[in-house]
Design a protein around this motif. Structure first.
Motif, mmCIF file in Angstrom:
data_model
loop_
_atom_site.group_PDB
_atom_site.id
_atom_site.type_symbol
_atom_site.label_atom_id
_atom_site.label_comp_id
_atom_site.label_asym_id
_atom_site.label_seq_id
_atom_site.Cartn_x
_atom_site.Cartn_y
_atom_site.Cartn_z
ATOM 1 N N ALA A 162 29.544 32.917 47.713
ATOM 2 C CA ALA A 162 30.250 31.631 47.632
ATOM 3 C C ALA A 162 31.639 31.691 48.268
ATOM 4 N N THR A 163 32.163 32.909 48.440
ATOM 5 C CA THR A 163 33.505 33.062 48.988
ATOM 6 C C THR A 163 33.496 34.061 50.137
ATOM 7 N N SER A 164 34.545 33.994 50.936
ATOM 8 C CA SER A 164 34.726 34.950 52.034
ATOM 9 C C SER A 164 35.628 36.088 51.557
ATOM 10 N N VAL A 165 35.747 37.116 52.379
ATOM 11 C CA VAL A 165 36.656 38.217 52.058
ATOM 12 C C VAL A 165 38.085 37.685 51.958
ATOM 13 N N LYS A 166 38.451 36.799 52.858
ATOM 14 C CA LYS A 166 39.802 36.225 52.841
ATOM 15 C C LYS A 166 40.049 35.462 51.536
ATOM 16 N N GLU A 167 39.061 34.701 51.109
ATOM 17 C CA GLU A 167 39.205 33.954 49.855
ATOM 18 C C GLU A 167 39.295 34.905 48.655
ATOM 19 N N ASP A 222 40.554 37.909 48.787
ATOM 20 C CA ASP A 222 41.908 38.468 48.861
ATOM 21 C C ASP A 222 42.932 37.498 48.256
ATOM 22 N N GLU A 223 42.756 36.229 48.573
ATOM 23 C CA GLU A 223 43.678 35.226 48.025
ATOM 24 C C GLU A 223 43.573 35.148 46.503
ATOM 25 N N LEU A 224 42.347 35.229 45.986
ATOM 26 C CA LEU A 224 42.162 35.216 44.534
ATOM 27 C C LEU A 224 42.816 36.438 43.887
ATOM 28 N N LEU A 225 42.679 37.583 44.530
ATOM 29 C CA LEU A 225 43.252 38.809 43.980
ATOM 30 C C LEU A 225 44.782 38.795 44.016
ATOM 31 N N MET A 226 45.359 38.060 44.942
ATOM 32 C CA MET A 226 46.815 37.988 45.072
ATOM 33 C C MET A 226 47.400 36.789 44.320
ATOM 34 N N LYS A 227 46.562 36.111 43.593
ATOM 35 C CA LYS A 227 46.968 34.909 42.864
ATOM 36 C C LYS A 227 48.142 35.218 41.923
ATOM 37 N N TYR A 246 34.444 44.099 43.496
ATOM 38 C CA TYR A 246 33.087 44.592 43.744
ATOM 39 C C TYR A 246 32.403 43.762 44.831
ATOM 40 N N ARG A 247 32.440 42.432 44.686
ATOM 41 C CA ARG A 247 31.766 41.596 45.691
ATOM 42 C C ARG A 247 32.483 41.676 47.039
ATOM 43 N N ARG A 248 33.793 41.848 47.017
ATOM 44 C CA ARG A 248 34.544 42.028 48.265
ATOM 45 C C ARG A 248 34.078 43.296 48.967
ATOM 46 N N GLY A 249 33.882 44.362 48.189
ATOM 47 C CA GLY A 249 33.383 45.613 48.749
ATOM 48 C C GLY A 249 32.003 45.460 49.356
ATOM 49 N N GLU A 250 31.128 44.715 48.694
ATOM 50 C CA GLU A 250 29.798 44.453 49.253
ATOM 51 C C GLU A 250 29.906 43.760 50.612
ATOM 52 N N LYS A 251 30.752 42.762 50.665
ATOM 53 C CA LYS A 251 30.932 42.012 51.917
ATOM 54 C C LYS A 251 31.445 42.925 53.025
#
Length: 107
Positions: free
Chosen positions: A57-62, A64-69, A83-88
């Motif tokens: 549902a999200t991109s790596v960039k999105e 990253d933005e969530l993690l930096m919220k 985890y899902r970022r790593g998969e991507k």
């Protein structure tokens, strides 16, 4: 990153056309059957990676933005996003590797 040669051999067999069955012995040395068969294998890996990335549902960039919220995230939510970022990133790296392998195969 590099894609395991055994994966390619398996895909070569799986994607063989009946007209290529006579060349089956060539696969024992890890050699490609033909330019067309290699193209099918490389295309299959790329398409699978692309479809897998599109399923998120999200991109790596999105992510990253969530993690930096500001204010951060709950620990479990942050771990799930990581985890899902790593998969991507694995899929993206595989796509880069397959593109590089294709270029090396052609040239």
């Amino acid at each position: 990153g590099k894609i395991p040669q055994d994966l390619f051999t398996t895909l070569r067999v799986h994607l063989m056309k009946p007209s290529e069955f006579d060349n089956f012995a060539a696969l024992e040395g890890g050699k490609p059957l033909s330019l067309q068969s290699e193209l099918r294998v490389f295309r299959e890996v790329l398409l699978t990676c692309q479809k897998s990335l599109q399923a998120f549902a999200t991109s790596v960039k999105e992510d990253d933005e969530l993690l930096m919220k500001p204010g951060g995230l709950e620990r479990r939510a942050a771990y799930a996003i990581l985890y899902r970022r790593g998969e991507k990133l694995v899929y993206i790296e595989a796509m880069h590797a397959i593109s590089e392998m294709w270029n090396n195969f052609l040239f």
